[in-house]
Design a protein around this motif. Structure first.
Motif, PDB file in Angstrom:
ATOM      1  N   TYR A 201       5.685 -12.662 -38.272  1.00 27.83           N
ATOM      2  CA  TYR A 201       6.037 -13.895 -38.006  1.00 27.83           C
ATOM      3  C   TYR A 201       5.154 -14.703 -36.815  1.00 27.83           C
ATOM      4  CZ  TYR A 201      10.343 -13.889 -40.320  1.00 27.83           C
ATOM      5  OH  TYR A 201      11.507 -13.771 -41.281  1.00 27.83           O
ATOM      6  N   MET A 202       5.049 -13.927 -35.833  1.00 30.32           N
ATOM      7  CA  MET A 202       4.016 -14.565 -34.703  1.00 30.32           C
ATOM      8  C   MET A 202       2.632 -14.933 -35.248  1.00 30.32           C
ATOM      9  SD  MET A 202       4.524 -15.210 -31.762  1.00 30.32           S
ATOM     10  CE  MET A 202       3.490 -16.046 -30.586  1.00 30.32           C
ATOM     11  N   ARG A 203       2.261 -14.136 -36.075  1.00 26.28           N
ATOM     12  CA  ARG A 203       0.595 -14.471 -36.863  1.00 26.28           C
ATOM     13  C   ARG A 203       0.800 -15.909 -37.454  1.00 26.28           C
ATOM     14  NH1 ARG A 203      -1.845 -13.980 -41.487  1.00 26.28           N
ATOM     15  NH2 ARG A 203      -4.318 -13.384 -41.286  1.00 26.28           N
ATOM     16  N   SER A 204       1.839 -15.977 -38.187  1.00 28.03           N
ATOM     17  CA  SER A 204       1.886 -17.179 -39.271  1.00 28.03           C
ATOM     18  C   SER A 204       2.283 -18.373 -38.130  1.00 28.03           C
ATOM     19  CB  SER A 204       2.969 -17.149 -40.356  1.00 28.03           C
ATOM     20  OG  SER A 204       4.073 -16.423 -39.996  1.00 28.03           O
ATOM     21  N   ALA A 205       3.121 -17.996 -37.296  1.00 23.13           N
ATOM     22  CA  ALA A 205       3.709 -19.243 -36.377  1.00 23.13           C
ATOM     23  C   ALA A 205       2.241 -19.856 -35.779  1.00 23.13           C
ATOM     24  CB  ALA A 205       4.854 -18.888 -35.585  1.00 23.13           C
ATOM     25  N   LEU A 207      -0.645 -19.482 -36.355  1.00 26.13           N
ATOM     26  CA  LEU A 207      -1.946 -20.190 -37.370  1.00 26.13           C
ATOM     27  C   LEU A 207      -1.348 -21.554 -37.479  1.00 26.13           C
ATOM     28  CD1 LEU A 207      -2.766 -17.329 -39.873  1.00 26.13           C
ATOM     29  CD2 LEU A 207      -4.171 -18.487 -38.145  1.00 26.13           C
ATOM     30  N   ASP A 208       0.030 -21.774 -37.764  1.00 21.09           N
ATOM     31  CA  ASP A 208       0.488 -23.349 -37.943  1.00 21.09           C
ATOM     32  C   ASP A 208       0.468 -23.977 -36.881  1.00 21.09           C
ATOM     33  OD1 ASP A 208       1.624 -22.726 -40.266  1.00 21.09           O
ATOM     34  OD2 ASP A 208       3.625 -22.410 -39.559  1.00 21.09           O
ATOM     35  N   VAL A 209       0.051 -23.471 -35.586  1.00 21.47           N
ATOM     36  CA  VAL A 209       0.020 -24.450 -34.554  1.00 21.47           C
ATOM     37  C   VAL A 209      -1.519 -24.497 -34.157  1.00 21.47           C
ATOM     38  CG1 VAL A 209       0.314 -24.657 -31.824  1.00 21.47           C
ATOM     39  CG2 VAL A 209       2.215 -23.640 -33.417  1.00 21.47           C
ATOM     40  N   ILE A 210      -2.196 -23.451 -34.171  1.00 17.32           N
ATOM     41  CA  ILE A 210      -3.696 -23.309 -33.849  1.00 17.32           C
ATOM     42  C   ILE A 210      -4.313 -24.644 -34.455  1.00 17.32           C
ATOM     43  CG2 ILE A 210      -4.982 -21.973 -35.446  1.00 17.32           C
ATOM     44  CD1 ILE A 210      -5.272 -19.995 -33.087  1.00 17.32           C
ATOM     45  N   ARG A 226      -8.839 -19.792 -23.110  1.00 21.46           N
ATOM     46  CA  ARG A 226      -7.574 -19.112 -22.779  1.00 21.46           C
ATOM     47  C   ARG A 226      -6.476 -19.962 -22.327  1.00 21.46           C
ATOM     48  NH1 ARG A 226      -6.378 -14.163 -20.594  1.00 21.46           N
ATOM     49  NH2 ARG A 226      -4.723 -14.243 -18.766  1.00 21.46           N
ATOM     50  N   ARG A 227      -6.618 -20.956 -21.749  1.00 17.65           N
ATOM     51  CA  ARG A 227      -5.703 -21.914 -21.473  1.00 17.65           C
ATOM     52  C   ARG A 227      -4.985 -22.540 -22.542  1.00 17.65           C
ATOM     53  NH1 ARG A 227      -4.450 -24.248 -15.955  1.00 17.65           N
ATOM     54  NH2 ARG A 227      -3.211 -26.359 -17.013  1.00 17.65           N
ATOM     55  N   ILE A 228      -5.851 -23.107 -23.342  1.00 21.64           N
ATOM     56  CA  ILE A 228      -5.274 -23.553 -24.674  1.00 21.64           C
ATOM     57  C   ILE A 228      -4.306 -22.633 -25.139  1.00 21.64           C
ATOM     58  CG2 ILE A 228      -5.707 -24.134 -26.889  1.00 21.64           C
ATOM     59  CD1 ILE A 228      -8.638 -25.209 -25.951  1.00 21.64           C
ATOM     60  N   LEU A 229      -4.632 -21.323 -25.582  1.00 20.32           N
ATOM     61  CA  LEU A 229      -3.938 -20.400 -26.097  1.00 20.32           C
ATOM     62  C   LEU A 229      -2.754 -20.315 -25.373  1.00 20.32           C
ATOM     63  CD1 LEU A 229      -4.250 -18.181 -28.533  1.00 20.32           C
ATOM     64  CD2 LEU A 229      -4.847 -16.619 -26.775  1.00 20.32           C
ATOM     65  N   MET A 230      -2.525 -19.935 -23.961  1.00 17.01           N
ATOM     66  CA  MET A 230      -1.419 -19.752 -23.443  1.00 17.01           C
ATOM     67  C   MET A 230      -0.514 -20.737 -23.237  1.00 17.01           C
ATOM     68  SD  MET A 230      -2.109 -16.695 -22.965  1.00 17.01           S
ATOM     69  CE  MET A 230      -0.602 -16.144 -22.192  1.00 17.01           C
ATOM     70  N   LYS A 231      -0.990 -22.029 -22.902  1.00 17.13           N
ATOM     71  CA  LYS A 231      -0.264 -23.081 -22.476  1.00 17.13           C
ATOM     72  C   LYS A 231       0.349 -23.855 -23.767  1.00 17.13           C
ATOM     73  CE  LYS A 231      -0.395 -27.291 -19.491  1.00 17.13           C
ATOM     74  NZ  LYS A 231       1.084 -27.175 -18.989  1.00 17.13           N
ATOM     75  N   HIS A 232      -0.608 -23.974 -24.771  1.00 15.80           N
ATOM     76  CA  HIS A 232      -0.263 -25.043 -25.675  1.00 15.80           C
ATOM     77  C   HIS A 232       0.051 -24.312 -27.237  1.00 15.80           C
ATOM     78  CE1 HIS A 232      -1.436 -28.517 -23.632  1.00 15.80           C
ATOM     79  NE2 HIS A 232      -2.274 -27.790 -23.210  1.00 15.80           N
ATOM     80  N   VAL A 234       0.719 -20.534 -27.885  1.00 19.24           N
ATOM     81  CA  VAL A 234       1.769 -19.665 -27.573  1.00 19.24           C
ATOM     82  C   VAL A 234       3.371 -20.370 -27.282  1.00 19.24           C
ATOM     83  CG1 VAL A 234       2.615 -17.594 -26.407  1.00 19.24           C
ATOM     84  CG2 VAL A 234       0.353 -17.736 -26.946  1.00 19.24           C
ATOM     85  N   GLY A 235       3.043 -21.170 -26.635  1.00 19.40           N
ATOM     86  CA  GLY A 235       4.213 -21.983 -26.016  1.00 19.40           C
ATOM     87  C   GLY A 235       5.142 -22.469 -27.533  1.00 19.40           C
ATOM     88  N   ASN A 236       4.111 -23.189 -28.113  1.00 18.79           N
ATOM     89  CA  ASN A 236       4.687 -23.718 -29.416  1.00 18.79           C
ATOM     90  C   ASN A 236       5.059 -22.636 -30.395  1.00 18.79           C
ATOM     91  OD1 ASN A 236       4.902 -26.811 -28.942  1.00 18.79           O
ATOM     92  ND2 ASN A 236       2.614 -26.470 -28.306  1.00 18.79           N
ATOM     93  N   ALA A 237       4.164 -21.808 -30.567  1.00 22.88           N
ATOM     94  CA  ALA A 237       4.432 -20.839 -31.682  1.00 22.88           C
ATOM     95  C   ALA A 237       5.920 -19.817 -31.385  1.00 22.88           C
ATOM     96  CB  ALA A 237       3.290 -19.847 -31.790  1.00 22.88           C
ATOM     97  N   LEU A 238       6.144 -19.767 -30.171  1.00 21.87           N
ATOM     98  CA  LEU A 238       7.249 -18.975 -29.773  1.00 21.87           C
ATOM     99  C   LEU A 238       8.712 -19.886 -30.200  1.00 21.87           C
ATOM    100  CD1 LEU A 238       6.469 -17.471 -26.393  1.00 21.87           C
ATOM    101  CD2 LEU A 238       7.130 -16.052 -28.493  1.00 21.87           C
ATOM    102  N   LEU A 239       8.481 -21.151 -30.340  1.00 23.07           N
ATOM    103  CA  LEU A 239       9.819 -21.874 -30.724  1.00 23.07           C
ATOM    104  C   LEU A 239      10.381 -21.134 -31.872  1.00 23.07           C
ATOM    105  CD1 LEU A 239       9.180 -25.613 -30.036  1.00 23.07           C
ATOM    106  CD2 LEU A 239      10.955 -24.190 -29.231  1.00 23.07           C
ATOM    107  N   PRO A 240      10.028 -21.120 -32.879  1.00 23.72           N
ATOM    108  CA  PRO A 240      10.710 -20.463 -34.214  1.00 23.72           C
ATOM    109  C   PRO A 240      11.081 -19.060 -33.878  1.00 23.72           C
ATOM    110  CG  PRO A 240       8.308 -20.878 -34.690  1.00 23.72           C
ATOM    111  CD  PRO A 240       8.576 -21.394 -33.463  1.00 23.72           C
TER     112      PRO A 240
END
Lengths: 316, 556
Positions: A201-205, A207-210, A226-232, A234-240
């Motif tokens: 799930y996390m992988r596809s989520a 990929l959607d955001v990235i 690193r900052r892009i990944l953590m802040k933008h 991951v935060g959005n991918a975690l929503l679903p």
């Protein structure tokens, strides 16, 4: 928000009613019943069985039995277990803690490891790690937990002697360390499957955001990867994932049937299996209602949390 | 494993005091050696160590008078006492009574109607209250109370005029002479009046979850879904207990139960014992004793005698001759099982060892059918007078060993011109009306014929015990023989054990000749325990291997 809650509450009540009627009917239509286990016992005569049936109220018409049960439930009386005659709520309560410990620890393990694998797979798409994770997840999902459990016991208990063969603690010890020692194997075995699910799930989520515009924008602004990944990302991918967690939460409490059996863990899953095996109707119905309420509440919680976190969503 | 861990607290304080008392000498001797010796001499009864018994079903019922299963017996036998107990040889022994009532000692009147039981005067309930005849009276009355969900009322319902003569003597009258009642009393555990009479509803009580008995072990605690802990009763009136704690550990999966025996978490595997497929491996485990013990169940092929195929004895005889029981046991049941010729368990006092042994002989089987006029048709299946020798066999679906046995039977019966089809059903359907009301052709089942180890088999073989024929009981074969009915009636009202043995030998002989069912084998259980566990004894007359935990101790 209030309108939403009232609507949801009404829906939930209807849902509970339907669940209870279907559950009660299915349970009682299945041949056998609570006294079937004694039918082969040579010491119980037909007279004895008939007498018990009457004393337990099992000879009444099914709808009378249901209404009786439902009215008592509304008044807060969940009934008594046929097996040990303890109140149903206390029976459930006594098994809750064991399941909570097992499922809680394995979920933390699964979410942590699963999210890490998922994100790394997505950012390193097509790499050796990504392929290994995909294959690993398929293997973990397709091999039964029962098998993993027994292999674990064979290797870590019988061969290496590192971990106990099951149980929640050593009788007579029961220290925190002893609990943890016993928790390692069942928790890890149970987490294995969940890691697979969460990482997928996390992988596809991710990929959607990235590849979304705002990530490109962030990159254009010159933010570090690193900052892009953590802040933008991951935060959005975690929503679903919040919705997913809402769906998974009830299973945290209803337990893991197989794992609890292999590791003789005295939790809710085994209580359900045992109660079903003995046709302990009051406990089975109690568990059914309990988990139905859990499903409703956790879905509601997930919806509210998503609404709070994601400003785009409004509850009405 | 558990015994060594627990040896520490068991010996420390008391032995430390002893060491001080022994003076200077003690300091030169290794403390544990002296400690052990002084312990043994000073107080032989001081219990020490823990035994963990593994069971595959969870004990949940602790009121011994309520409906309960074998697994509950494991706990009940240690917490409670009955008036009498049955020992491993099938002989009644006094328990709460000072003697086993008999016609010889005047405990049972000549006509069998008046009973008198003398009780011990040195027994106390676990809460310190003295045990008296009032408790016995209360117990026997509670069982037949209409609002109480009693386990079984057979025998008890015949009791009238219960009278407490003195705190140590009770008498009653029986509605009719009923010899099996003695055996029933051996499974009737006495409950405390002073606690239960205060309860409004005797079915739902605090006592049911924290029982108070007179037994060798007191209630410790129950962890639901996990285990039951009992602790030694230091004031027990009998021998023992020698261990300080007795734990019944619930391990639901049989393979896992065996694994925990292997790893040492479980000291003894009680019901449902070690599975046959693990026997060879279990025998080789170091530090474990693994024995085969004859149990009370008999695996058999049961005929519905009202079916035209089975009405003729020749057919049943031929099928018996065609049944290679040795091969079935060895190749399907891992060699675990004993060939038997009767319904009476091999270890029973009443088992008749002189019954003719059936040999496996296909030619003899064919000859029996030929002689009786069953002629093979075009398809090779025999027929006579329009009846084709074809029938269905049923058992619980999903029981792999039985299904293998059925396939074997199918093949071998085909060789003598008999057709058998397999029609298996889920347990609740199989053992419901289909079985009890004799709606099957033939069935494959494991049956315990005796109730409380008494040889009375009225329930199984009396013509009045068939539900299908309007009777009450479990005579699913619809067997009917006036001679057997008469013998069973005689046996029920005869109290002398030798006399009864003769009567039931005759019953066994007739059943062996008429073959209403074919005995395939007597069940054998695989009993595994740690070799250091001392005092263990298997008793085929009770439903639990933990019946005499009071005698258990750890060696060394």
């Amino acid at each position: 928000m209030r309108g939403f809650l009232v609507k949801r509450l009404l829906q939930s009540l209807i849902l509970l009613l339907i669940v209870s009627v279907i559950g009660f009917a299915v349970l009682n239509l299945f041949p056998g019943g609570p006294l079937a286990q004694y039918a082969l016992d040579s010491s119980m005569t037909q007279d004895d069985l008939m007498r018990l049936k009457e004393q337990l109220g099992l000879n009444r018409p099914l709808y009378v039995q249901y209404l009786d049960w439902a009215f008592r439930l509304v008044q807060g009386d969940w009934g008594h277990s046929f097996r040990d005659r303890a109140p149903v709520l206390s029976v459930i309560g006594r098994h809750l803690w064991a399941t909570f410990l097992l499922m809680g620890s394995s979920t933390i393990l699964a979410v942590g490891v699963g999210a890490w694998i998922g994100i790394r797979s997505a950012t390193h798409r097509g790499s050796l790690f990504d392929h290994a994770a995909t294959i690993g997840a398929m293997v973990a999902l397709s091999i039964p937990t029962f098998w993993f459990g027994l292999v674990g016991i064979y290797v870590f208990t019988l061969r290496l002697g590192w971990l106990p063969a099951g149980n929640m603690y050593t009788v007579g010890d029961e220290s925190i360390l002893d609990y943890l020692h016993h928790l390692i194997m069942p928790s890890a075995v149970l987490a294995l499957v969940h890691v697979a699910i969460w990482s997928r799930y996390m992988r596809s989520a991710t990929l959607d955001v990235i590849h979304q515009d705002f990530v490109n924008t962030a990159r254009a602004k010159g933010l570090s990867e690193r900052r892009i990944l953590m802040k933008h990302v991951v935060g959005n991918a975690l929503l679903p994932m919040i919705t997913l967690a809402g769906i998974q939460l009830p299973s945290v409490l209803t337990g893991a049937l197989v794992t609890e059996t292999v590791f003789t863990w005295p939790g809710m899953g085994r209580l359900f299996l045992d109660s079903l095996g003995y046709s302990d109707y009051p406990v089975v119905m109690g568990l059914l209602m309990f988990s139905a309420v859990l499903v409703i509440v956790s879905n509601l919680l997930a919806d509210i949390t998503v609404a709070l976190v994601d400003p785009r969503i409004r509850l009405a | 494993m558990t015994d060594t861990i627990n040896a520490r607290p068991g010996y420390s304080r008391r032995d430390a005091l002893r060491l001080t008392g022994a003076g200077g000498l003690a300091t030169f001797v290794a403390p544990h050696v002296l400690g052990g010796a002084a312990f043994a001499q000073g107080n032989a009864k001081a219990p020490k160590g823990r035994v963990v018994v593994g069971v595959s079903q969870e004990p949940t019922t602790f009121n011994p008078l309520m409906v309960h299963g074998e697994t509950d017996d494991a706990v009940i036998f240690s917490v409670f006492d009955a008036l009498i107990r049955i020992d491993a040889q099938g002989v009644m022994q006094p328990n709460l009574a000072v003697e086993v009532p008999s016609q010889a000692n005047g405990g049972i009147s000549k006509d069998g109607l008046v009973w008198r039981v003398r009780l011990r005067d040195d027994v106390k309930w676990h809460d310190g209250t003295p045990f008296t005849a009032e408790d016995v009276k209360y117990t026997l009355e509670l069982i037949v109370s209409p609002k109480f969900r009693a386990w079984r009322t057979g025998g008890h319902s015949l009791v009238r005029d219960l009278k407490v003569v003195s705190p140590t003597e009770i008498t009653w009258r029986m509605e009719s002479a009923f010899a099996p009642y003695l055996a029933f009393l051996a499974e009737t555990f006495i409950v405390p009046r002073h606690i239960l009479e205060k309860e409004a509803d005797p079915n739902i009580t605090a006592f049911g979850q924290a029982p108070i008995g007179t037994g060798a072990f007191k209630w410790g605690q129950r962890v639901p879904g996990d285990r039951i802990e009992l602790v030694a009763n230091p004031n027990y009136f009998g021998q023992g207990p020698f261990i300080s704690q007795l734990v019944f550990k619930y391990v639901p999966d049989m393979t896992v139960l065996y694994t925990q025996f292997q790893s040492g978490d479980v000291d003894l595997v009680d019901q449902a014992y070690i599975t046959a497929d693990h026997y060879e491996e279990a025998k080789k485990l170091p530090g474990r004793t693994v024995d085969l013990e004859a149990a009370s169940g008999i695996e058999g092929i049961f005929f519905n005698l009202e079916r035209p195929q089975f009405k003729e004895l020749a057919v049943r005889k031929a099928l018996y001759a065609a049944l290679d029981r040795k091969s079935i046991i060895d190749s399907i049941y891992y060699g675990v099982g004993t060939v038997t010729e009767t319904f009476m368990p091999p270890q029973s006092y009443y088992h008749d060892r002189t019954l003719p042994v059936q040999d496996f002989n296909l030619n003899a089987a064919r000859k029996i059918l030929d002689d009786a006029g069953w002629v093979p048709g075009a398809d090779g299946i025999r027929a006579k007078g329009g009846v084709r020798l074809s029938f269905a066999n049923s058992t619980t679906s999903g029981n792999h060993l039985r299904e293998q046995m059925q396939q074997y039977m199918q093949q071998i019966f085909r060789e003598i011109g008999v057709e058998m089809t397999i029609s298996n059903l889920p347990p609740a359907v199989m053992w419901g009306d289909f079985w009890q009301k004799s709606q099957f052709d033939s069935g494959l089942s494991g049956v315990t014929f005796l109730i409380a180890s008494d040889p009375d088999v009225t329930n199984r073989f009396a013509s009045t015990s068939s539900l299908a024929k309007g009777g009450q009981g479990s005579n699913v074969m619809q067997y009917s023989n006036p001679k057997v009915d008469e013998l069973l009636k005689q046996g029920r009202s005869t109290f002398d054990q030798e006399e009864r043995r003769k009567i039931y030998a005759q019953v066994q002989r007739i059943i062996r000749e008429e073959l209403p069912f074919l005995p395939v084998f007597a069940y054998t259980v695989i009993l595994g325990r740690k070799s250091k566990l001392d005092g263990f004894k298997f008793n085929p007359n009770v439903r639990t291997a933990s019946w005499n935990a009071a005698a258990w101790s750890w060696k060394g």
